[in-house]
Design an enzyme around this catalytic site. Structure first.
Site, PDB file in Angstrom:
ATOM      1  N   HIS A 266      -8.505  -2.948  -5.380  1.00  0.00           N
ATOM      2  CA  HIS A 266      -8.130  -3.271  -4.003  1.00  0.00           C
ATOM      3  C   HIS A 266      -9.037  -2.535  -3.037  1.00  0.00           C
ATOM      4  CE1 HIS A 266      -5.720   0.060  -5.597  1.00  0.00           C
ATOM      5  NE2 HIS A 266      -5.830   0.611  -4.400  1.00  0.00           N
ATOM      6  N   MET A 267      -9.249  -3.171  -1.900  1.00  0.00           N
ATOM      7  CA  MET A 267     -10.025  -2.561  -0.828  1.00  0.00           C
ATOM      8  C   MET A 267      -9.044  -2.102   0.249  1.00  0.00           C
ATOM      9  SD  MET A 267     -12.844  -4.466   1.536  1.00  0.00           S
ATOM     10  CE  MET A 267     -14.229  -4.362   0.416  1.00  0.00           C
ATOM     11  N   HIS A 268      -9.110  -0.810   0.618  1.00  0.00           N
ATOM     12  CA  HIS A 268      -8.324  -0.308   1.748  1.00  0.00           C
ATOM     13  C   HIS A 268      -9.108  -0.593   3.029  1.00  0.00           C
ATOM     14  CE1 HIS A 268      -5.597   2.569  -0.552  1.00  0.00           C
ATOM     15  NE2 HIS A 268      -6.549   2.391  -1.437  1.00  0.00           N
TER      16      HIS A 268
ATOM     17  N   GLU B  18      -4.316   4.761  -7.850  1.00  0.00           N
ATOM     18  CA  GLU B  18      -2.927   4.781  -8.330  1.00  0.00           C
ATOM     19  C   GLU B  18      -2.489   3.434  -8.870  1.00  0.00           C
ATOM     20  OE1 GLU B  18      -0.759   5.983  -4.879  1.00  0.00           O
ATOM     21  OE2 GLU B  18      -1.276   8.101  -5.113  1.00  0.00           O
TER      22      GLU B  18
ATOM     23  N   ASN C  53     -11.009   2.913  -4.427  1.00  0.00           N
ATOM     24  CA  ASN C  53     -10.873   4.073  -5.302  1.00  0.00           C
ATOM     25  C   ASN C  53     -10.986   3.646  -6.761  1.00  0.00           C
ATOM     26  OD1 ASN C  53     -10.338   5.906  -3.170  1.00  0.00           O
ATOM     27  ND2 ASN C  53      -8.204   5.250  -3.092  1.00  0.00           N
TER      28      ASN C  53
HETATM   29  P1  AMP Z   1      -5.013   3.608  -4.590  1.00  0.00           P
HETATM   30  O1  AMP Z   1      -4.698   5.063  -4.555  1.00  0.00           O
HETATM   31  O2  AMP Z   1      -6.409   3.276  -4.095  1.00  0.00           O
HETATM   32  O3  AMP Z   1      -4.722   2.979  -5.944  1.00  0.00           O
HETATM   33  O4  AMP Z   1      -4.059   2.932  -3.519  1.00  0.00           O
HETATM   34  C1  AMP Z   1      -2.844   2.330  -3.842  1.00  0.00           C
HETATM   35  C2  AMP Z   1      -2.153   2.065  -2.534  1.00  0.00           C
HETATM   36  O5  AMP Z   1      -1.122   1.115  -2.757  1.00  0.00           O
HETATM   37  C3  AMP Z   1      -1.504   3.294  -1.920  1.00  0.00           C
HETATM   38  O6  AMP Z   1      -2.067   3.538  -0.623  1.00  0.00           O
HETATM   39  C4  AMP Z   1      -0.021   2.920  -1.840  1.00  0.00           C
HETATM   40  O7  AMP Z   1       0.607   3.406  -0.672  1.00  0.00           O
HETATM   41  C5  AMP Z   1      -0.081   1.404  -1.878  1.00  0.00           C
HETATM   42  N1  AMP Z   1       1.109   0.741  -2.399  1.00  0.00           N
HETATM   43  C6  AMP Z   1       1.767   1.005  -3.550  1.00  0.00           C
HETATM   44  N2  AMP Z   1       2.794   0.154  -3.713  1.00  0.00           N
HETATM   45  C7  AMP Z   1       2.779  -0.686  -2.647  1.00  0.00           C
HETATM   46  C8  AMP Z   1       3.572  -1.790  -2.234  1.00  0.00           C
HETATM   47  N3  AMP Z   1       4.612  -2.204  -2.955  1.00  0.00           N
HETATM   48  N4  AMP Z   1       3.259  -2.415  -1.082  1.00  0.00           N
HETATM   49  C9  AMP Z   1       2.211  -1.996  -0.329  1.00  0.00           C
HETATM   50  N5  AMP Z   1       1.403  -0.963  -0.671  1.00  0.00           N
HETATM   51  C10 AMP Z   1       1.686  -0.315  -1.807  1.00  0.00           C
END
Ligand code: AMP
Length: 115
Positions: free
Chosen positions: A101-103, A96, A88
């Site tokens: 990062h890659m999901h 966020e 994203n």
């Molecule tokens: P994005 O919306 O692509 O920035 O995804 C950020 C992701 O990070 C979200 O799916 C969150 O659930 C995940 N996330 C946030 N904080 C943590 C954490 N401490 N450990 C693992 N995942 C996290």
């Protein structure tokens, strides 16, 4: 200098994370709010804030993200059925955490991408 994020703290082991893979270039851990049975985030070990900030110097590490994603998919037993890889970017992309990062999401049928 890239901003500090929660992922920097995970990399420094200052906060807990369920790390499934790590090497000298990337780290992978389970998403705290999983959207599917497998939901792993794979991140470079240094902060590139967004996809907009990618440059030539990042080419090898970003290629490595894909190699590690494929290894984790195998280890999770989801490679054959398939999965989704998502990066994203910024507000409209729903980003966020500003550490690229890659999901890796899988373990159930994900349906079509809906935008
Ligand atoms: P994005 O919306 O692509 O920035 O995804 C950020 C992701 O990070 C979200 O799916 C969150 O659930 C995940 N996330 C946030 N904080 C943590 C954490 N401490 N450990 C693992 N995942 C996290």
């Amino acid at each position: 200098m890239a901003q500090e994020t929660i992922f920097s703290k995970i990399l420094r082991k200052e906060i807990p994370a369920d790390i499934v893979y790590e090497d000298d270039r990337v780290t992978a851990f389970r998403d705290i709010h999983p959207k599917a049975p497998t939901h792993v985030l794979i991140i470079p070990n240094y902060n590139i804030p967004t996809a907009n900030d990618v440059s030539e110097k990042d080419e090898a590490v970003l290629g490595h993200l894909f190699i590690v994603a494929a290894k984790i998919a195998q280890a999770e037993g989801i490679a054959e059925d398939g999965y989704r890889l998502i990066v994203n970017c910024n507000k409209f992309g729903g980003q966020e955490v500003f550490h690229l990062h890659m999901h890796l999401i899988g373990g159930k049928p994900l349906g079509m991408m809906v935008v």
